[in-house]
Motif scaffolding. Structure first.
Motif, PDB file in Angstrom:
ATOM      1  N   ASP A   1      20.067  96.054  46.771  1.00  0.00           N
ATOM      2  CA  ASP A   1      19.180  96.124  45.900  1.00  0.00           C
ATOM      3  C   ASP A   1      18.499  94.995  45.848  1.00  0.00           C
ATOM      4  N   LEU A   2      17.314  95.388  46.895  1.00  0.00           N
ATOM      5  CA  LEU A   2      16.064  94.956  47.351  1.00  0.00           C
ATOM      6  C   LEU A   2      15.534  93.495  46.489  1.00  0.00           C
ATOM      7  N   SER A   3      15.788  94.069  45.216  1.00  0.00           N
ATOM      8  CA  SER A   3      15.202  93.051  44.283  1.00  0.00           C
ATOM      9  C   SER A   3      16.565  91.833  44.184  1.00  0.00           C
ATOM     10  N   PHE A   4      17.759  91.592  44.935  1.00  0.00           N
ATOM     11  CA  PHE A   4      19.065  90.792  44.139  1.00  0.00           C
ATOM     12  C   PHE A   4      18.419  89.634  44.569  1.00  0.00           C
ATOM     13  N   PRO A   5      17.406  89.365  45.358  1.00  0.00           N
ATOM     14  CA  PRO A   5      17.078  87.647  45.951  1.00  0.00           C
ATOM     15  C   PRO A   5      16.652  87.291  45.220  1.00  0.00           C
ATOM     16  N   ASP A   6      15.095  88.185  44.938  1.00  0.00           N
ATOM     17  CA  ASP A   6      14.804  87.835  43.435  1.00  0.00           C
ATOM     18  C   ASP A   6      15.411  87.428  41.659  1.00  0.00           C
ATOM     19  N   LYS A   7      16.550  88.338  41.875  1.00  0.00           N
ATOM     20  CA  LYS A   7      17.652  87.659  40.446  1.00  0.00           C
ATOM     21  C   LYS A   7      17.965  86.846  40.470  1.00  0.00           C
ATOM     22  N   VAL A   8      18.466  86.377  41.970  1.00  0.00           N
ATOM     23  CA  VAL A   8      19.266  84.993  42.601  1.00  0.00           C
ATOM     24  C   VAL A   8      18.717  83.734  42.076  1.00  0.00           C
TER      25      VAL A   8
ATOM     26  N   PHE B   1      20.303  92.671  56.593  1.00  0.00           N
ATOM     27  CA  PHE B   1      20.086  91.173  56.718  1.00  0.00           C
ATOM     28  C   PHE B   1      18.860  90.625  56.263  1.00  0.00           C
ATOM     29  N   LEU B   2      17.811  91.843  56.252  1.00  0.00           N
ATOM     30  CA  LEU B   2      16.845  91.082  55.016  1.00  0.00           C
ATOM     31  C   LEU B   2      17.570  90.525  54.168  1.00  0.00           C
ATOM     32  N   ILE B   3      17.804  91.495  53.002  1.00  0.00           N
ATOM     33  CA  ILE B   3      18.285  90.737  51.794  1.00  0.00           C
ATOM     34  C   ILE B   3      19.228  89.002  52.100  1.00  0.00           C
ATOM     35  N   VAL B   4      20.225  88.903  53.340  1.00  0.00           N
ATOM     36  CA  VAL B   4      20.801  87.737  52.894  1.00  0.00           C
ATOM     37  C   VAL B   4      19.545  86.251  53.933  1.00  0.00           C
ATOM     38  N   SER B   5      19.011  86.565  54.604  1.00  0.00           N
ATOM     39  CA  SER B   5      17.885  86.109  55.398  1.00  0.00           C
ATOM     40  C   SER B   5      17.361  85.460  54.166  1.00  0.00           C
ATOM     41  N   GLN B   6      16.756  85.994  53.021  1.00  0.00           N
ATOM     42  CA  GLN B   6      16.414  85.743  51.778  1.00  0.00           C
ATOM     43  C   GLN B   6      17.462  85.283  50.517  1.00  0.00           C
ATOM     44  N   LEU B   7      18.413  85.075  50.580  1.00  0.00           N
ATOM     45  CA  LEU B   7      19.367  84.780  50.042  1.00  0.00           C
ATOM     46  C   LEU B   7      19.462  83.016  50.636  1.00  0.00           C
TER      47      LEU B   7
ATOM     48  N   THR C   1      28.425  91.747  64.565  1.00  0.00           N
ATOM     49  CA  THR C   1      28.744  91.126  62.692  1.00  0.00           C
ATOM     50  C   THR C   1      28.150  89.820  62.718  1.00  0.00           C
ATOM     51  N   LEU C   2      29.419  89.219  62.526  1.00  0.00           N
ATOM     52  CA  LEU C   2      29.336  87.959  62.812  1.00  0.00           C
ATOM     53  C   LEU C   2      28.054  87.102  64.111  1.00  0.00           C
ATOM     54  N   MET C   3      27.539  87.605  64.356  1.00  0.00           N
ATOM     55  CA  MET C   3      26.529  86.936  65.980  1.00  0.00           C
ATOM     56  C   MET C   3      25.497  87.378  65.484  1.00  0.00           C
ATOM     57  N   ARG C   4      25.807  88.569  64.369  1.00  0.00           N
ATOM     58  CA  ARG C   4      23.775  88.937  63.805  1.00  0.00           C
ATOM     59  C   ARG C   4      23.276  87.779  62.060  1.00  0.00           C
ATOM     60  N   PHE C   5      24.528  88.261  61.002  1.00  0.00           N
ATOM     61  CA  PHE C   5      24.534  87.456  60.071  1.00  0.00           C
ATOM     62  C   PHE C   5      24.584  85.824  60.007  1.00  0.00           C
ATOM     63  N   PRO C   6      23.841  85.011  59.504  1.00  0.00           N
ATOM     64  CA  PRO C   6      24.067  84.051  59.553  1.00  0.00           C
ATOM     65  C   PRO C   6      25.535  83.516  58.466  1.00  0.00           C
TER      66      PRO C   6
END
Length: 696
Positions: free
Chosen positions: A523-530, A561-567, A588-593
């Motif tokens: 859900d692209l709106s998930f960061p806004d919900k958090v 990646f977009l959603i994780v970066s926003q979080l 996957t481990l190298m790309r995601f923070p």
């Protein structure tokens, strides 16, 4: 009536009467078939068909009259005046076109019969105009009674003929209308001829400018044969096109436009055929039910065009491997059903299932993306004394859900014991829809500890369902249902909000970890919900840790990646949950923070006695250290587990060795008591794990 019979037998040549009858029958049938076709058309097309039917009908009426007249024995030579003969043809055609036009425009009103009556009156008008063109050596006298009778008969049978086409009661009406028109033409002619009384004069040659009966006869017969041939060809060609169109429409109605496979209607038709065929088959009928795993994610992430491409590709593949005595249909979005008519043993059905699974598992390439889907197949059988086929299909669906529980590419045969489990799941699904509104959910907490010091470093919030009748329902039972029904989004949001609200009230600033479902992460709106939840509860973002699984990010890594970066921009910590059980890859481990890696309990459980599990845990710890990512090991239940993890450098642990998941009240004193640095709480692990193990 006697006069009519006398006129027919004594005054007419039966050979000519027979020829006239043939023309009348063919012409009448074609006229009303063309009229019926015209009523189904609209606009200009209708006008063309009605005009053609009226033209053929007028010619049939006119031809019947003049061929019969050629066989009329007047007692001397006869001829026909060309102008009135031609006028009689014009009258017949005009009356037929106008009458049938009125009937077509009137649809099912009384105008239909009125139009038929107009055509019938045209029969009479044509007859008497044609008789006016009749020239003999003598005078014609008329019996008005028969004249009136012929006019009445023509109008009545004309109305009946159209009525049988417009208001068909039975299939016989297809021929009843033609029969009525035939009777109208024949009775009008012979009743009109019964009214004739000839007064012959001495032989005189026919006047100039008239047509002999031989010339007229050949002309009439030739013209009518050509007209009937053209009309018949037109009708048959249209009927052929209509049948082809009906066949195409039927094919389209029974087949899926996207895949070309039979659709639900086609499947129902196959069931009807099998219902009658089943007793004659030497073996049993096997019904296989399956759908596509991860298809919804492809559709949601990449759009319906990608989903359509997947369905088209898989549909083509599956259709190519289905044998002649097997059947395959797409009965829903990503739902398929296969049928085998030759089941003699389990191998027959599993062979078909494995063929289908092999095609489904092949990668699908679309616009630079490579999609992988899988499936699980449920199988149910129908024998001579078996259940109705619809019930067998329902059983195959039940078996499919059991197969899904066993993992991708599983094949499961229906067993009656599954019905009870299915009813239980359905009942839970219904109750789950109201559980949130009725405040039946509760959060339990399991502490997370420092491996070296045993100090508490945080808690994981775990969802529990307090069912009013069933008591506490295991997450293993209701979480899959929530994911399948889509309720996991609302439930997950409630759990996140409640965990933040409760943790914000603690005196000690422990970190709180909350699981995030795959559907939430999509859900692209998930960061806004958090962000909104953190603002409403007052919990600092640095104290919130969101746990995501590898399966939750693998379907669309760009979106994830977009959603994780926003979080991360919010200050929230991100942990990879259940590491080792999914698609675990270095990229996957190298790309995601990631801020933490959680090793799944299934590896920790055997780490002290299984070399392979120990090697996996050890290599994970080495990899994480090289990437500078802390590691938490789940499922730590014994001192042997703890000792191994301490030696290998694992920084944090979670498990029954320290604490099982407990309600908020059980940790209230721990999270709300402020202690000095020297007396900061450290949990002391017990030498033995608690009795029994429990899935958190």
């Amino acid at each position: 009536m006697l006069t009519l019979l006398t006129c027919l037998v004594n005054d007419h040549s039966l050979a000519y009467v027979g020829a006239a009858a043939i023309m009348c029958i063919l012409g009448s049938y074609l006229t009303l078939r063309l009229f019926a076709r015209g009523r189904r058309a609209r606009g200009t097309e209708r006008m063309v068909w009605i005009g053609l039917s009226g033209f053929v009908g007028g010619c049939a009426i006119w031809t019947t009259h003049f061929i019969a007249m050629l066989g009329y024995t007047a007692g001397g030579p006869a001829a026909y005046e060309p102008q009135k003969t031609l006028l009689s043809l014009v009258i017949a055609i005009a009356a037929s076109v106008i009458g049938l036009g009125i009937a077509a425009a009137g649809d099912r009103s009384f105008l239909a019969e009125a139009g038929g009556a107009v055509m019938g009156l045209g029969i009479a008008a044509m007859h008497y105009t044609g008789m006016a063109a009749y020239r003999i050596s003598g005078t014609i006298l008329w019996d008005e009674r028969y004249v009136v009778a012929s006019v009445v008969l023509s109008s009545v049978f004309g109305a009946i003929a159209v009525d049988r086409v417009v208001r068909p009661w039975t299939r016989f009406c297809k021929y009843g209308g033609a029969l009525a028109l035939i009777l109208g033409i024949v009775l009008t002619h012979f009743t009109g001829m019964a009214a004739v009384r000839l007064v012959l004069l001495p032989m005189t040659p026919p006047p100039d400018g008239v047509l002999s009966d031989q010339v007229l006869g050949l002309s009439v017969l030739g013209i009518m044969i050509v007209l009937l041939a053209l009309a018949a060809a037109t009708y048959l060609l249209d009927a052929s096109n209509t049948n082809a169109a009906v066949a195409r429409y039927r094919h389209l109605s029974l087949h899926d436009a996207l895949t070309g496979l039979p659709n639900r209607a086609g499947f129902q038709e196959e069931l009807e055929a099998l219902r009658a065929l089943a007793p004659q088959l030497p073996g049993k009928i096997a019904i296989l039910s399956f759908d596509l795993n991860r298809f919804k994610e492809i559709n949601d992430v990449h759009g319906h065009l990608a989903g359509d491409a997947v369905l088209q590709t898989i549909g083509a593949r599956l259709g190519a491997v289905v044998a002649a005595d097997e059947f395959l249909a797409r009965v829903g979005g990503d739902e398929f059903v296969a049928i085998s008519r030759r089941y003699y043993g389990r191998y027959d059905a599993t062979s078909l299932a494995n063929r289908l699974l092999a095609e489904i598992n092949k990668p699908i390439e679309w616009e630079g993306h490579l999609f992988s889907v899988s499936s699980s197949v449920g199988i149910s059988l129908h024998g001579d004394a078996g259940s109705p086929l619809e019930e067998v299909l329902a059983q195959a669906d039940v078996a499919m859900y059991r197969a899904k529980a066993s993992g991708p590419n599983s094949v499961c045969f229906y067993d009656p014991s599954m019905d009870q489990a299915a009813r239980e799941r359905n009942a839970l699904a219904m109750d789950l829809r109201t559980a949130l509104a009725k405040n039946q959910f509760e959060l339990f907490y399991q502490m997370q500890n420092d491996t070296a010091t045993s100090e508490v470093v945080g808690f994981e919030a775990l969802l529990r369902w307090n069912h009013p009748q069933r008591g506490k329902v295991s997450p293993a039972d209701f979480i899959p249902i929530a994911e399948r029904t889509g309720l996991i989004i609302d439930i997950g949001e409630w759990a996140l909000c409640e965990a933040c609200r409760q943790a914000a009230a603690w005196a000690r600033p422990y970190r709180i970890a909350v699981n995030v479902a795959t559907a939430q992460l999509a859900d692209l709106s998930f960061p806004d919900k958090v962000k909104r939840i953190l603002a409403e509860t007052g919990l600092p973002a640095t104290r919130l840790e969101l746990e995501i699984t590898e399966s939750g990010i693998i379907d669309d890594q760009n979106r994830a990646f977009l959603i994780v970066s926003q979080l991360k921009d919010l200050g929230v910590q991100i942990a990879m949950d259940d590491y080792g059980t999914g698609y675990s890859s270095l990229s996957t481990l190298m790309r995601f923070p990631f801020d933490k890696i959680k090793i799944d309990r299934s590896f920790i459980d055997k780490v002290d006695r299984d070399a392979q599990s120990a090697a996996i845990v050890r290599s994970t710890l080495i990899l994480a250290q090289s990437l500078n990512i802390p590691v938490l090991a789940e499922g730590v239940e014994t001192l042997q587990h703890l000792d191994f993890l301490r030696r290998e450098g694992c920084s944090q642990v979670q498990g029954y060795l320290y604490s099982k998941p407990v309600p908020l009240m059980a940790i209230a004193s721990l999270v709300n008591t402020v202690q000095s640095e020297e007396k900061q709480h450290a949990a002391v692990p017990s030498a033995e794990p608690p009795a029994g193990r429990r899935v958190a």
